[in-house]
Design a protein around this motif. Structure first.
Motif, PDB file in Angstrom:
ATOM      1  N   PRO A  28      -6.551  71.414 -39.542  1.00  0.00           N
ATOM      2  CA  PRO A  28      -5.998  70.293 -38.776  1.00  0.00           C
ATOM      3  C   PRO A  28      -7.054  69.354 -38.206  1.00  0.00           C
ATOM      4  O   PRO A  28      -6.806  68.155 -38.065  1.00  0.00           O
ATOM      5  CB  PRO A  28      -5.217  70.987 -37.646  1.00  0.00           C
ATOM      6  N   SER A  29      -8.238  69.881 -37.905  1.00  0.00           N
ATOM      7  CA  SER A  29      -9.279  69.040 -37.313  1.00  0.00           C
ATOM      8  C   SER A  29      -9.841  68.031 -38.311  1.00  0.00           C
ATOM      9  O   SER A  29     -10.545  67.094 -37.924  1.00  0.00           O
ATOM     10  CB  SER A  29     -10.410  69.905 -36.760  1.00  0.00           C
ATOM     11  N   ARG A  30      -9.550  68.206 -39.620  1.00  0.00           N
ATOM     12  CA  ARG A  30     -10.048  67.296 -40.646  1.00  0.00           C
ATOM     13  C   ARG A  30      -8.940  66.395 -41.211  1.00  0.00           C
ATOM     14  O   ARG A  30      -9.162  65.653 -42.158  1.00  0.00           O
ATOM     15  CB  ARG A  30     -10.709  68.082 -41.784  1.00  0.00           C
ATOM     16  N   GLN A  31      -7.778  66.464 -40.626  1.00  0.00           N
ATOM     17  CA  GLN A  31      -6.726  65.533 -41.022  1.00  0.00           C
ATOM     18  C   GLN A  31      -7.059  64.142 -40.483  1.00  0.00           C
ATOM     19  O   GLN A  31      -7.690  64.001 -39.440  1.00  0.00           O
ATOM     20  CB  GLN A  31      -5.373  65.994 -40.472  1.00  0.00           C
ATOM     21  N   GLU A  32      -6.644  63.123 -41.220  1.00  0.00           N
ATOM     22  CA  GLU A  32      -6.853  61.762 -40.732  1.00  0.00           C
ATOM     23  C   GLU A  32      -5.765  60.841 -41.257  1.00  0.00           C
ATOM     24  O   GLU A  32      -5.104  61.123 -42.260  1.00  0.00           O
ATOM     25  CB  GLU A  32      -8.235  61.236 -41.113  1.00  0.00           C
ATOM     26  N   ILE A  33      -5.609  59.729 -40.544  1.00  0.00           N
ATOM     27  CA  ILE A  33      -4.642  58.703 -40.941  1.00  0.00           C
ATOM     28  C   ILE A  33      -5.415  57.509 -41.479  1.00  0.00           C
ATOM     29  O   ILE A  33      -6.372  57.043 -40.846  1.00  0.00           O
ATOM     30  CB  ILE A  33      -3.762  58.291 -39.751  1.00  0.00           C
ATOM     31  N   VAL A  34      -5.027  57.051 -42.669  1.00  0.00           N
ATOM     32  CA  VAL A  34      -5.672  55.900 -43.288  1.00  0.00           C
ATOM     33  C   VAL A  34      -4.632  54.804 -43.478  1.00  0.00           C
ATOM     34  O   VAL A  34      -3.437  55.076 -43.614  1.00  0.00           O
ATOM     35  CB  VAL A  34      -6.327  56.270 -44.633  1.00  0.00           C
ATOM     36  N   ARG A  35      -5.120  53.554 -43.509  1.00  0.00           N
ATOM     37  CA  ARG A  35      -4.234  52.411 -43.708  1.00  0.00           C
ATOM     38  C   ARG A  35      -4.638  51.668 -44.979  1.00  0.00           C
ATOM     39  O   ARG A  35      -5.814  51.324 -45.158  1.00  0.00           O
ATOM     40  CB  ARG A  35      -4.310  51.466 -42.511  1.00  0.00           C
ATOM     41  N   ILE A  36      -3.658  51.433 -45.846  1.00  0.00           N
ATOM     42  CA  ILE A  36      -3.914  50.717 -47.093  1.00  0.00           C
ATOM     43  C   ILE A  36      -4.177  49.233 -46.778  1.00  0.00           C
ATOM     44  O   ILE A  36      -3.469  48.616 -45.970  1.00  0.00           O
ATOM     45  CB  ILE A  36      -2.720  50.850 -48.056  1.00  0.00           C
ATOM     46  N   ALA A  37      -5.195  48.680 -47.415  1.00  0.00           N
ATOM     47  CA  ALA A  37      -5.569  47.280 -47.176  1.00  0.00           C
ATOM     48  C   ALA A  37      -5.484  46.481 -48.472  1.00  0.00           C
ATOM     49  O   ALA A  37      -5.563  47.030 -49.580  1.00  0.00           O
ATOM     50  CB  ALA A  37      -6.981  47.208 -46.597  1.00  0.00           C
ATOM     51  N   ALA A  38      -5.340  45.173 -48.324  1.00  0.00           N
ATOM     52  CA  ALA A  38      -5.368  44.261 -49.482  1.00  0.00           C
ATOM     53  C   ALA A  38      -6.823  44.021 -49.894  1.00  0.00           C
ATOM     54  O   ALA A  38      -7.733  44.174 -49.083  1.00  0.00           O
ATOM     55  CB  ALA A  38      -4.678  42.961 -49.102  1.00  0.00           C
ATOM     56  N   PRO A  39      -7.062  43.667 -51.161  1.00  0.00           N
ATOM     57  CA  PRO A  39      -6.057  43.518 -52.227  1.00  0.00           C
ATOM     58  C   PRO A  39      -5.685  44.859 -52.825  1.00  0.00           C
ATOM     59  O   PRO A  39      -6.499  45.793 -52.853  1.00  0.00           O
ATOM     60  CB  PRO A  39      -6.770  42.628 -53.234  1.00  0.00           C
ATOM     61  N   LEU A  40      -4.461  44.958 -53.310  1.00  0.00           N
ATOM     62  CA  LEU A  40      -4.001  46.185 -53.945  1.00  0.00           C
ATOM     63  C   LEU A  40      -4.538  46.265 -55.371  1.00  0.00           C
ATOM     64  O   LEU A  40      -4.768  45.237 -56.011  1.00  0.00           O
ATOM     65  CB  LEU A  40      -2.473  46.220 -53.961  1.00  0.00           C
ATOM     66  N   PRO A  41      -4.736  47.476 -55.892  1.00  0.00           N
ATOM     67  CA  PRO A  41      -5.215  47.614 -57.277  1.00  0.00           C
ATOM     68  C   PRO A  41      -4.144  47.165 -58.260  1.00  0.00           C
ATOM     69  O   PRO A  41      -2.950  47.176 -57.964  1.00  0.00           O
ATOM     70  CB  PRO A  41      -5.503  49.111 -57.401  1.00  0.00           C
ATOM     71  N   SER A  42      -4.592  46.789 -59.444  1.00  0.00           N
ATOM     72  CA  SER A  42      -3.639  46.336 -60.466  1.00  0.00           C
ATOM     73  C   SER A  42      -2.796  47.485 -61.002  1.00  0.00           C
ATOM     74  O   SER A  42      -1.698  47.287 -61.505  1.00  0.00           O
ATOM     75  CB  SER A  42      -4.383  45.656 -61.618  1.00  0.00           C
ATOM     76  N   ASN A  43      -3.307  48.724 -60.915  1.00  0.00           N
ATOM     77  CA  ASN A  43      -2.491  49.896 -61.261  1.00  0.00           C
ATOM     78  C   ASN A  43      -2.913  51.056 -60.359  1.00  0.00           C
ATOM     79  O   ASN A  43      -4.010  51.078 -59.797  1.00  0.00           O
ATOM     80  CB  ASN A  43      -2.618  50.252 -62.745  1.00  0.00           C
TER      81      ASN A  43
END
Length: 282
Positions: free
Chosen positions: A179-194
């Motif tokens: 649990p101490s290595r869990q993290e929340i990430v946020r997707i940022a632009a630009p998005l990949p083409s696939n």
């Protein structure tokens, strides 16, 4: 001959219940609010009589509309208008929900966010509206860290076995076994083409993650609202969190000020002090 004596019954005055106010603690609805809460009719100053069950009784009032004022150091001030004509004559009871103030004695281990709202003159902003929306990880796995893993400090993450797409701004919980290595990430632009290409992140990874580590999409749960006291202080509490790590989106607004919105990463069972939210005048 014994004279008959007529015994007169003593005078008796009978009180009539106009209405009763039942106070409900928003944090612990099953618990009776503590003593020290006053319930008063505004204008006349008549104070309700607290019975052993914790209800505040108002007796011998003519039918009409009354404004009830509830005050306590432990709760935010509440005012409610009561029209006796709309109450059940057999059980004229009105429920009032009390929101804890910053002085409320929360038990240890409660998940809390504490803050004070001030203006540009560094004065507390009273009666600001505060909405807290918890964003919790969905139970189902959204995808997994791609083969090769992810390294701490990387500004992007590769994912595989994605269920549905991702959009800029989406938040993901990388759910490590530790649990101490869990993290929340946020997707940022630009998005990949696939989806086989890396997804950009709003901030670099804090930890490395092995291939196959599950990720869960965060989704908004039911919001809660409160308001600031006269000093500008407020407290937000989260009960029954479905995850150890989640996000609270905190929105603060007041008449004449620009609203403030921010996302706070929350660890269940801890208190997070935001410090000061400064509202700018319009």
């Amino acid at each position: 001959m014994t004279e008959a004596v007529m015994l007169q019954p003593p005078d008796r005055s009978v009180s009539r219940l106009a209405f009763a106010v039942r106070l409900v603690d928003d944090f612990a609805p099953e618990r009776e609010p503590p003593a020290g809460v006053t319930v008063t009719l505004t204008g006349g100053g008549t104070q309700g009589v607290r019975n052993p069950g914790g209800w505040h009784l108002f007796m011998d009032l003519p039918a009409g509309t009354y404004r009830v004022s509830v005050r306590s150091e432990l709760y935010l001030a509440e005012d409610k208008e009561i029209d006796t004509a709309l109450l059940d004559p057999g059980l004229p009871v009105v429920e009032l929900l009390l929101k804890p103030s910053a002085a409320y004695p929360f038990p240890p281990g409660t998940t809390l966010v504490r803050c004070v709202v001030r203006n540009e003159a560094d004065l507390g902003v009273p009666d600001a509206r505060v909405e807290a929306v918890p964003w919790m990880p969905a139970p189902s796995v959204k995808g997994r860290v791609r083969q090769g893993g992810a390294q701490a400090g990387q500004p992007a993450i590769r994912l595989e076995h994605l269920s549905g797409g991702l959009a800029a701004g989406d938040m993901l919980l990388v759910r490590e076994g530790d649990p101490s290595r869990q993290e929340i990430v946020r997707i940022a632009a630009p998005l990949p083409s696939n989806a086989s290409q890396p997804f950009n992140l709003a901030a670099p990874l804090r930890f490395g993650h092995a291939a196959g580590t599950p990720v869960h999409l965060l989704a908004a749960a039911a919001p809660s609202t409160t308001s600031t006291a006269g000093t500008g202080e407020f407290v937000v509490y989260q009960r029954n969190a479905s995850a150890r790590l989640f996000v609270i989106r905190l929105s603060t607004s007041a008449a004449g000020y620009r609203p403030d919105e921010r996302d706070l990463e929350i660890v269940e069972g801890t208190t997070q002090s935001v410090g000061v939210i400064s509202l700018q005048q319009l």
